[in-house]
Design a protein around this motif. Structure first.
Motif, mmCIF file in Angstrom:
data_model
loop_
_atom_site.group_PDB
_atom_site.id
_atom_site.type_symbol
_atom_site.label_atom_id
_atom_site.label_comp_id
_atom_site.label_asym_id
_atom_site.label_seq_id
_atom_site.Cartn_x
_atom_site.Cartn_y
_atom_site.Cartn_z
ATOM 1 N N GLU A 160 0.822 -1.217 0.000
ATOM 2 C CA GLU A 160 0.000 0.000 0.000
ATOM 3 C C GLU A 160 0.857 1.269 0.000
ATOM 4 O O GLU A 160 0.416 2.314 -0.502
ATOM 5 C CB GLU A 160 -0.917 0.003 1.218
ATOM 6 N N ASN A 161 2.089 1.164 0.520
ATOM 7 C CA ASN A 161 2.945 2.342 0.601
ATOM 8 C C ASN A 161 4.069 2.331 -0.439
ATOM 9 O O ASN A 161 5.001 3.138 -0.342
ATOM 10 C CB ASN A 161 3.525 2.448 2.017
ATOM 11 N N GLY A 162 3.964 1.426 -1.407
ATOM 12 C CA GLY A 162 4.930 1.407 -2.504
ATOM 13 C C GLY A 162 6.337 1.055 -2.092
ATOM 14 O O GLY A 162 7.310 1.507 -2.711
ATOM 15 N N LEU A 163 6.480 0.232 -1.067
ATOM 16 C CA LEU A 163 7.795 -0.138 -0.566
ATOM 17 C C LEU A 163 8.250 -1.468 -1.158
ATOM 18 O O LEU A 163 7.502 -2.450 -1.159
ATOM 19 C CB LEU A 163 7.775 -0.258 0.960
ATOM 20 N N GLU A 164 9.471 -1.499 -1.623
ATOM 21 C CA GLU A 164 10.070 -2.773 -2.022
ATOM 22 C C GLU A 164 10.167 -3.672 -0.795
ATOM 23 O O GLU A 164 10.515 -3.212 0.297
ATOM 24 C CB GLU A 164 11.458 -2.529 -2.605
ATOM 25 N N ILE A 165 9.860 -4.956 -0.974
ATOM 26 C CA ILE A 165 9.804 -5.889 0.152
ATOM 27 C C ILE A 165 10.955 -6.886 0.079
ATOM 28 O O ILE A 165 11.163 -7.547 -0.945
ATOM 29 C CB ILE A 165 8.458 -6.636 0.183
ATOM 30 N N ALA A 166 11.706 -6.985 1.176
ATOM 31 C CA ALA A 166 12.710 -8.030 1.355
ATOM 32 C C ALA A 166 12.264 -8.920 2.506
ATOM 33 O O ALA A 166 11.531 -8.476 3.395
ATOM 34 C CB ALA A 166 14.080 -7.429 1.656
ATOM 35 N N VAL A 167 12.704 -10.161 2.488
ATOM 36 C CA VAL A 167 12.343 -11.120 3.534
ATOM 37 C C VAL A 167 13.618 -11.644 4.169
ATOM 38 O O VAL A 167 14.525 -12.112 3.471
ATOM 39 C CB VAL A 167 11.510 -12.287 2.977
ATOM 40 N N ARG A 168 13.674 -11.574 5.502
ATOM 41 C CA ARG A 168 14.861 -12.032 6.223
ATOM 42 C C ARG A 168 14.530 -13.220 7.111
ATOM 43 O O ARG A 168 13.620 -13.166 7.936
ATOM 44 C CB ARG A 168 15.427 -10.913 7.100
ATOM 45 N N GLY A 169 15.262 -14.307 6.916
ATOM 46 C CA GLY A 169 15.223 -15.426 7.845
ATOM 47 C C GLY A 169 16.506 -15.405 8.661
ATOM 48 O O GLY A 169 16.657 -14.661 9.616
ATOM 49 N N GLY A 170 17.489 -16.222 8.253
ATOM 50 C CA GLY A 170 18.768 -16.232 8.956
ATOM 51 C C GLY A 170 19.705 -15.113 8.546
ATOM 52 O O GLY A 170 20.634 -14.780 9.272
ATOM 53 N N GLY A 171 19.517 -14.539 7.353
ATOM 54 C CA GLY A 171 20.394 -13.472 6.888
ATOM 55 C C GLY A 171 21.735 -13.958 6.380
ATOM 56 O O GLY A 171 22.693 -13.185 6.297
ATOM 57 N N HIS A 172 21.822 -15.242 5.990
ATOM 58 C CA HIS A 172 23.088 -15.825 5.544
ATOM 59 C C HIS A 172 23.308 -15.729 4.039
ATOM 60 O O HIS A 172 24.414 -15.997 3.568
ATOM 61 C CB HIS A 172 23.160 -17.302 5.943
ATOM 62 N N GLY A 173 22.289 -15.402 3.268
ATOM 63 C CA GLY A 173 22.451 -15.367 1.814
ATOM 64 C C GLY A 173 23.565 -14.418 1.417
ATOM 65 O O GLY A 173 23.591 -13.254 1.819
ATOM 66 N N VAL A 174 24.500 -14.900 0.592
ATOM 67 C CA VAL A 174 25.720 -14.135 0.315
ATOM 68 C C VAL A 174 25.439 -12.846 -0.440
ATOM 69 O O VAL A 174 26.149 -11.851 -0.290
ATOM 70 C CB VAL A 174 26.745 -15.009 -0.431
ATOM 71 N N ALA A 175 24.368 -12.805 -1.256
ATOM 72 C CA ALA A 175 24.062 -11.612 -2.034
ATOM 73 C C ALA A 175 23.397 -10.519 -1.208
ATOM 74 O O ALA A 175 23.240 -9.389 -1.683
ATOM 75 C CB ALA A 175 23.170 -11.974 -3.221
ATOM 76 N N GLY A 176 22.993 -10.822 0.003
ATOM 77 C CA GLY A 176 22.412 -9.816 0.880
ATOM 78 C C GLY A 176 21.007 -9.398 0.514
ATOM 79 O O GLY A 176 20.568 -8.296 0.863
ATOM 80 N N THR A 177 20.245 -10.267 -0.143
ATOM 81 C CA THR A 177 18.890 -9.914 -0.570
ATOM 82 C C THR A 177 17.890 -9.881 0.570
ATOM 83 O O THR A 177 16.718 -9.554 0.353
ATOM 84 C CB THR A 177 18.402 -10.885 -1.661
ATOM 85 N N ALA A 178 18.323 -10.175 1.791
ATOM 86 C CA ALA A 178 17.446 -10.043 2.957
ATOM 87 C C ALA A 178 17.275 -8.588 3.376
ATOM 88 O O ALA A 178 16.494 -8.302 4.286
ATOM 89 C CB ALA A 178 18.004 -10.855 4.125
ATOM 90 N N LEU A 179 17.986 -7.682 2.732
ATOM 91 C CA LEU A 179 17.872 -6.255 3.006
ATOM 92 C C LEU A 179 17.632 -5.491 1.718
ATOM 93 O O LEU A 179 17.909 -5.985 0.618
ATOM 94 C CB LEU A 179 19.156 -5.710 3.644
ATOM 95 N N ASN A 180 17.162 -4.252 1.861
ATOM 96 C CA ASN A 180 17.087 -3.337 0.730
ATOM 97 C C ASN A 180 17.381 -1.932 1.234
ATOM 98 O O ASN A 180 17.548 -1.704 2.430
ATOM 99 C CB ASN A 180 15.718 -3.418 0.037
ATOM 100 N N ASP A 181 17.440 -0.987 0.321
ATOM 101 C CA ASP A 181 17.589 0.415 0.668
ATOM 102 C C ASP A 181 16.249 1.109 0.523
ATOM 103 O O ASP A 181 15.651 1.100 -0.565
ATOM 104 C CB ASP A 181 18.619 1.097 -0.238
ATOM 105 N N GLY A 182 15.765 1.698 1.606
ATOM 106 C CA GLY A 182 14.558 2.504 1.552
ATOM 107 C C GLY A 182 13.264 1.739 1.446
ATOM 108 O O GLY A 182 12.205 2.329 1.209
ATOM 109 N N GLY A 183 13.303 0.424 1.644
ATOM 110 C CA GLY A 183 12.105 -0.393 1.540
ATOM 111 C C GLY A 183 11.686 -0.984 2.873
ATOM 112 O O GLY A 183 12.032 -0.482 3.951
ATOM 113 N N LEU A 184 10.926 -2.068 2.797
ATOM 114 C CA LEU A 184 10.439 -2.793 3.969
ATOM 115 C C LEU A 184 11.130 -4.142 4.052
ATOM 116 O O LEU A 184 11.220 -4.868 3.050
ATOM 117 C CB LEU A 184 8.923 -3.009 3.861
ATOM 118 N N VAL A 185 11.608 -4.490 5.233
ATOM 119 C CA VAL A 185 12.154 -5.823 5.492
ATOM 120 C C VAL A 185 11.187 -6.565 6.406
ATOM 121 O O VAL A 185 10.841 -6.071 7.485
ATOM 122 C CB VAL A 185 13.545 -5.753 6.135
ATOM 123 N N ILE A 186 10.746 -7.734 5.976
ATOM 124 C CA ILE A 186 9.955 -8.623 6.822
ATOM 125 C C ILE A 186 10.935 -9.559 7.519
ATOM 126 O O ILE A 186 11.481 -10.479 6.910
ATOM 127 C CB ILE A 186 8.912 -9.392 6.005
#
Length: 465
Positions: free
Chosen positions: A66-92
């Motif tokens: 609803e707020n136009g935020l890019e969504i990332a999903v974090r479990g353990g945070g071990h993925g080497v590419a760092g896709t569990a985070l974003n800039d300026g978006g929402l992290v679940i």
């Protein structure tokens, strides 16, 4: 996707409706909440939703969309590419959803989508039960299982996804669905290697196996013994029973009591033998490598949960990994593998690894979208270093290590072992036919590609709904 300014009123309403917390820049917990395993990743989300329930997850998805935020999903945070985070978006952030409940009679465990392997393994340990986990205790269960899941026990019990009985998932529409062989079977198929493309997995039910004790032996030699050691290990594994796991690991010799002082801090050729059983059985089976007169030897009988903690990768390092899955590992490949070890960054936690497959990995269900299971060998350059000045060197070493053995590659790759390496490698992770089928499932459950921060599968066109 560009960052958005989050409306204060909307954020306040979102916070009020959460059982968990919504963390924003300026909050005391913000920097800890955005720290990942790979220290190369430094991103600043607008909101980190630390969810405690599936309802929280659904509310977070709705809020983000609803707020136009890019969504990332974090479990353990071990993925080497760092896709569990974003800039300026929402992290679940699922880390509060980490409960693990064992049914010892049914030999199953229900585990939250934010649990680590340690949480799972410690829950099953009192019952003498286990299932295939990652090779360290800090790996997140969710990304590990959804990517297929290779570990020390996979030759005995198959990859993690072979032990997957059901998944509870919140879709891009905020709906909760359950996937199993009997419910949403096509989605269940896709969750055997398709990653986080189809929604947010809030819980998993996994099959457990009796495993009261395991044995591990770490053997070290000087690197000039590498050719003889690796050839012997290869020949040993090709005839070894399914109980045997482990790998060859070129590494920095650690400052442990069993390591001679003149080896500490220097490059060593190591063999790790893991065995799903007792010490004497391991020694009888592994005599071909135990008898090679290692300069250092450590062997222990322990629980599987303790084994999982022995080789935990230290946090705070910069990471770059890759992998090549081999159809064979002849002497010329051995020579190239061993030669590349000389370029390893030493001293550091970096490792140049050869993992065996076969056993229950190869015998498992061929229909799942993990074609890498057919490869008998995996070369896995695993780079970790502290100094940003080593970034180019570390990346180049990992890429060249992979290129060395490409002539023997079978083409497929386990996507949990790599970062972003292009569309061809992505498709190779699933196989072309599986990739097309996964795109159809994606179009049904996430037609707008809300969950795209992953090894992303674009939804098939014209198949939404």
């Amino acid at each position: 996707m560009a960052s958005h300014v989050v409306d204060d009123t909307a954020l306040a309403g979102f916070r009020t409706g959460l059982a968990g917390d919504a963390i924003t820049p300026g909050d005391a917990a913000y920097d800890e909440a955005r720290t990942l395993f790979n220290a190369m990743i430094d991103r600043r989300p607008a909101v980190i939703a630390q969810c405690e329930t599936a309802r929280d997850v659904a509310e977070a998805i709705r809020f983000g969309r609803e707020n136009g935020l890019e969504i990332a999903v974090r479990g353990g945070g071990h993925g080497v590419a760092g896709t569990a985070l974003n800039d300026g978006g929402l992290v679940i952030d699922l880390r509060r959803m980490r409960a693990a409940t064992v049914d010892p009679r049914a030999r199953t465990v229900r585990v939250g989508g934010g649990a680590t392997m340690s949480r799972l393994d410690r829950a099953t340990e009192p019952y003498g039960l286990a299932t295939t986990g990652g090779r360290v205790s800090t790996t997140g269960v969710g990304g590990f299982v959804l990517g297929g899941g290779a570990g020390w026990l996979d030759r005995k019990f198959g990859p993690a996804c072979d032990n997957l009985l059901s998944v509870e998932l919140v879709t891009a529409d905020g709906d909760t669905v359950r996937a199993s062989e009997d419910e949403n079977p096509e989605l269940f198929w896709a969750l055997h290697g398709g990653g986080g493309n189809f929604g947010v997995a809030t819980s998993f039910t996994l099959r457990l196996h009796p495993l009261p004790v395991v044995t591990a032996a770490l053997l070290l030699w000087p690197p000039d013994m590498g050719l003889d050691v690796v050839r012997a290990y290869r020949d040993f594994l090709e005839a070894a029973p399914d109980e045997v796991g482990g790998g060859v690991i070129y590494m920095t010799a650690p400052p442990e009591e069993f390591v001679p002082e003149d080896m500490v801090g220097k490059l060593a050729c190591g063999v790790l033998v893991t065995y799903a059983g007792e010490m004497q059985e391991m020694r009888d089976v592994a005599e071909p490598v135990l008898g090679l007169d290692p300069d250092a030897e450590m062997a222990t009988e322990c629980s599987y949960a303790d084994l999982q903690c022995m080789f935990d990768d230290p946090p705070g390092y910069r990471n770059y990994w890759s992998a090549e899955y081999l159809g064979s590992f002849p002497d010329p490949a051995v020579e190239r593998f061993c030669a590349r070890a000389a370029d390893l960054i030493v001293p550091s936690p970096s490792q140049h690894v050869l993992f065996p497959q076969g056993g229950a990995v190869a015998r498992g269900p061929a229909e799942y979208p993990i074609p890498w299971r057919r490869a008998p060998w995996v070369v896995h350059p695993f780079g970790l270093w502290e100094d940003p000045a080593d970034d180019d060197r570390g990346r180049r070493w990992a890429r060249e290590a992979r290129a060395d053995v490409e002539p023997w590659s079978m083409g497929a790759v386990y996507l949990n072992f790599i970062g972003r390496e292009g569309e061809d490698r992505l498709v190779a992770g699933f196989g072309p036919d599986n990739h097309r089928r996964l795109a159809e499932v994606k179009a049904r459950y996430d037609p707008e590609n809300v969950f795209h921060l992953n090894h992303n599968i674009a939804p098939a066109r014209g198949r939404a709904g």
